[in-house]
Design an enzyme around this catalytic site. Structure first.
Site, PDB file in Angstrom:
ATOM      1  N   GLU A  87      27.368 -44.962 -36.100  1.00 36.29           N
ATOM      2  CA  GLU A  87      27.897 -45.377 -34.806  1.00 36.29           C
ATOM      3  C   GLU A  87      28.949 -44.413 -34.276  1.00 36.29           C
ATOM      4  O   GLU A  87      29.651 -43.764 -35.047  1.00 36.29           O
ATOM      5  CB  GLU A  87      28.582 -46.749 -34.952  1.00 36.29           C
ATOM      6  N   CYS A 113      35.293 -42.016 -30.708  1.00 36.49           N
ATOM      7  CA  CYS A 113      35.467 -42.351 -32.124  1.00 36.49           C
ATOM      8  C   CYS A 113      34.171 -41.986 -32.848  1.00 36.49           C
ATOM      9  O   CYS A 113      33.107 -42.485 -32.491  1.00 36.49           O
ATOM     10  CB  CYS A 113      35.750 -43.854 -32.199  1.00 36.49           C
ATOM     11  N   CYS A 120      30.209 -45.944 -46.791  1.00 34.44           N
ATOM     12  CA  CYS A 120      31.507 -45.482 -47.298  1.00 34.44           C
ATOM     13  C   CYS A 120      31.675 -45.918 -48.747  1.00 34.44           C
ATOM     14  O   CYS A 120      31.269 -47.010 -49.120  1.00 34.44           O
ATOM     15  CB  CYS A 120      32.626 -46.072 -46.428  1.00 34.44           C
ATOM     16  N   CYS A 124      36.532 -51.119 -48.803  1.00 35.73           N
ATOM     17  CA  CYS A 124      37.603 -52.039 -48.416  1.00 35.73           C
ATOM     18  C   CYS A 124      37.023 -53.443 -48.170  1.00 35.73           C
ATOM     19  O   CYS A 124      35.950 -53.586 -47.586  1.00 35.73           O
ATOM     20  CB  CYS A 124      38.301 -51.555 -47.152  1.00 35.73           C
ATOM     21  N   CYS A 127      36.085 -54.552 -44.491  1.00 35.97           N
ATOM     22  CA  CYS A 127      35.370 -53.618 -43.613  1.00 35.97           C
ATOM     23  C   CYS A 127      33.861 -53.810 -43.646  1.00 35.97           C
ATOM     24  O   CYS A 127      33.265 -53.908 -44.711  1.00 35.97           O
ATOM     25  CB  CYS A 127      35.737 -52.191 -44.002  1.00 35.97           C
ATOM     26  N   CYS A 344      33.805 -50.806 -36.683  1.00 35.99           N
ATOM     27  CA  CYS A 344      32.617 -50.010 -36.978  1.00 35.99           C
ATOM     28  C   CYS A 344      31.758 -50.580 -38.077  1.00 35.99           C
ATOM     29  O   CYS A 344      32.217 -51.222 -38.989  1.00 35.99           O
ATOM     30  CB  CYS A 344      33.025 -48.580 -37.281  1.00 35.99           C
TER      31      CYS A 344
HETATM   32  N1  SAH Z   1      37.725 -44.681 -43.467  1.00 37.70           N
HETATM   33  C1  SAH Z   1      38.791 -44.304 -42.631  1.00 37.70           C
HETATM   34  C2  SAH Z   1      38.304 -44.043 -41.243  1.00 37.70           C
HETATM   35  C3  SAH Z   1      38.168 -45.178 -40.323  1.00 37.70           C
HETATM   36  S1  SAH Z   1      37.543 -46.706 -40.943  1.00 37.70           S
HETATM   37  C4  SAH Z   1      39.907 -45.302 -42.706  1.00 37.70           C
HETATM   38  O1  SAH Z   1      39.750 -46.348 -43.322  1.00 37.70           O
HETATM   39  O2  SAH Z   1      40.976 -44.991 -42.205  1.00 37.70           O
HETATM   40  C5  SAH Z   1      37.446 -47.536 -39.503  1.00 37.70           C
HETATM   41  C6  SAH Z   1      38.643 -48.264 -38.947  1.00 37.70           C
HETATM   42  O3  SAH Z   1      38.216 -49.571 -38.701  1.00 37.70           O
HETATM   43  C7  SAH Z   1      39.898 -48.362 -39.825  1.00 37.70           C
HETATM   44  O4  SAH Z   1      41.040 -48.146 -39.048  1.00 37.70           O
HETATM   45  C8  SAH Z   1      39.844 -49.787 -40.308  1.00 37.70           C
HETATM   46  O5  SAH Z   1      41.101 -50.269 -40.541  1.00 37.70           O
HETATM   47  C9  SAH Z   1      39.172 -50.468 -39.164  1.00 37.70           C
HETATM   48  N2  SAH Z   1      38.493 -51.685 -39.545  1.00 37.70           N
HETATM   49  C10 SAH Z   1      37.654 -51.890 -40.587  1.00 37.70           C
HETATM   50  N3  SAH Z   1      37.266 -53.171 -40.635  1.00 37.70           N
HETATM   51  C11 SAH Z   1      37.865 -53.796 -39.590  1.00 37.70           C
HETATM   52  C12 SAH Z   1      37.851 -55.118 -39.093  1.00 37.70           C
HETATM   53  N4  SAH Z   1      37.125 -56.070 -39.683  1.00 37.70           N
HETATM   54  N5  SAH Z   1      38.587 -55.392 -38.006  1.00 37.70           N
HETATM   55  C13 SAH Z   1      39.315 -54.429 -37.383  1.00 37.70           C
HETATM   56  N6  SAH Z   1      39.368 -53.156 -37.797  1.00 37.70           N
HETATM   57  C14 SAH Z   1      38.649 -52.845 -38.890  1.00 37.70           C
HETATM   58 FE1  SF4 Z   2      35.648 -46.918 -45.730  1.00 38.79          FE
HETATM   59 FE2  SF4 Z   2      35.809 -49.014 -44.112  1.00 38.79          FE
HETATM   60 FE3  SF4 Z   2      37.680 -48.611 -45.925  1.00 38.79          FE
HETATM   61 FE4  SF4 Z   2      37.522 -46.944 -43.833  1.00 38.79          FE
HETATM   62  S1  SF4 Z   2      38.003 -49.109 -43.754  1.00 38.79           S
HETATM   63  S2  SF4 Z   2      37.775 -46.405 -45.977  1.00 38.79           S
HETATM   64  S3  SF4 Z   2      35.285 -46.932 -43.525  1.00 38.79           S
HETATM   65  S4  SF4 Z   2      35.526 -49.042 -46.350  1.00 38.79           S
END
Ligand code: SAH
Ligand code: SF4
Length: 356
Positions: A87, A113, A120, A124, A127, A344
């Protein structure tokens, strides 16, 4: 095997095509005229065009889905050559400027973005991207082309100022070489000329890679996805914290070369009853002591099957006000495209489901 022409920095291309000035011409066709076919590179000799066609792919991404949010932001789902999808989002912010006669004009300010990996490894808990595990790194071309296609799809002129945030799917620093090369390709003055100062990499905090990036001295801005102020909670939310704890991240950040006028951004995903309390805000202030920083609060974006909840507006505001009262710059990220599930990974997931 064919290579990707968008993988190459201009310097690399100059080594490849002779005479050297052809590299500049090719860059002009790729990034200014934005041709999608080598045949359209009109000022190149026929044999060079034939050799480029034999040896390189040009565009390889296909737009498979596009969602426009109520605020005008557009979320793209691109299919890669091997069928995987990533995306990218075009975020529109209004910029108020004045005409010569003093009347107001509103110009859209663009931020794109981009994704750096399919899936990944970091995993997390909150995420969506993490749910599908890790599939593969994107090559430089696949990162660069997300932006090129968005320019083309929206008729964005080459001289328009845009910002790039590496905040899409994936962990950019886990794909450091390809990502760093994309930064260089974007900033080339014969290309899109998007200065590194207008590019921001967001990382989950791979301290050793932050140090490596610092040595590269690309001039790019750094954003740290912090999300928690003590190791115990952070470990639960972000398993990567076992390998790189908060102290190691702060050390890496302290040594990161930041442009004099810039600050390191700390992203803090606010989750209801998990980290939205003022005691956390207090610890955050302590943690940032002595670092030129700003904090960006992000509302947790609820998704199907998630164990976490979106925090209340009052709690987020109170968190922000506490930081501001202690002199820490703090903004709340507008949930651009929330109605198109902007966090994302969600569009990709939906597409996979629809195609099952
Ligand atoms: N992997 C890197 C790059 C971006 S990840 C990182 O973690 O910094 C994508 C972004 O989406 C991050 O800022 C993360 O905090 C945010 N994100 C992931 N899951 C989310 C959610 N459920 N609601 C809002 N933001 C989220
Ligand atoms: Fe990976 Fe999602 Fe964690 Fe960013 S927020 S490091 S994309 S698992």
């Amino acid at each position: 095997m064919k290579d990707y022409i968008l993988n190459y920095t201009k310097d690399e291309l100059e080594e490849l095509v002779k005479p050297k000035f052809r590299a500049k011409q090719i860059y002009n066709w790729l990034y200014h005229k934005k041709v999608t076919n080598f045949k359209d590179m009109k000022n190149l000799p026929k044999d060079l065009i034939a050799s480029l066609e034999d040896n390189f792919f040009l565009h390889t991404l296909k737009i498979v889905s596009k969602q426009v949010s109520s605020d005008g932001s557009i979320k793209y789902l691109f299919e890669l050559q091997d069928g995987h999808t990533v995306e990218a989002v075009l975020l529109l912010m209004r910029d108020t400027q004045y005409n010569d006669d003093g009347s107001i004009k509103h110009l859209p300010r663009y931020t794109v973005c981009v994704s750096s990996q399919v899936g990944c490894k970091v995993g997390c808990a909150f995420c969506y991207t993490a749910k599908g595990g890790f599939i593969r790194n994107l090559n430089t071309s696949e990162i660069v082309e997300q932006i090129l296609q968005i320019y083309i799809d929206n008729n964005i002129e080459s001289n328009r100022r845009i910002n790039i945030v590496y905040m899409g799917m994936g962990e950019p620093l886990d794909n450091l070489e390809n990502f760093a090369k994309a930064v260089k390709v974007f900033s080339d003055l014969d290309g899109l000329s998007i200065s590194p100062q207008r590019q921001t990499v967001s990382t989950s905090g791979l301290s050793s890679k932050i140090e490596k990036l610092a040595k590269m001295d690309l001039g790019i801005n750094l954003a740290i996805s912090l999300h928690a102020v003590d190791d115990e909670l952070r470990q639960k939310l972000m398993p990567i914290n076992k390998a790189y704890n908060i102290a190691s991240i702060m050390d890496a950040v302290r040594n990161f070369p930041v442009n004099l006028r810039k600050k390191v951004m700390f992203e803090y995903l606010v989750i209801k009853d998990v980290n939205d309390d003022l005691a956390s805000a207090k610890k955050l202030v302590k943690l940032l002591n002595g670092i030129k920083s700003k904090v960006n609060l992000i509302y947790f974006n609820d998704h199907e099957g998630s164990e976490f909840k979106r925090p209340s507006q009052e709690r987020v505001k109170a968190f922000q006000e506490y930081l501001l009262s202690k002199g820490v710059l703090c903004t709340i990220r507008e949930s651009k495209g929330l109605d198109i599930s902007a966090a994302c990974g969600q569009l990709r997931e939906q597409n996979l489901k629809d195609n099952k």
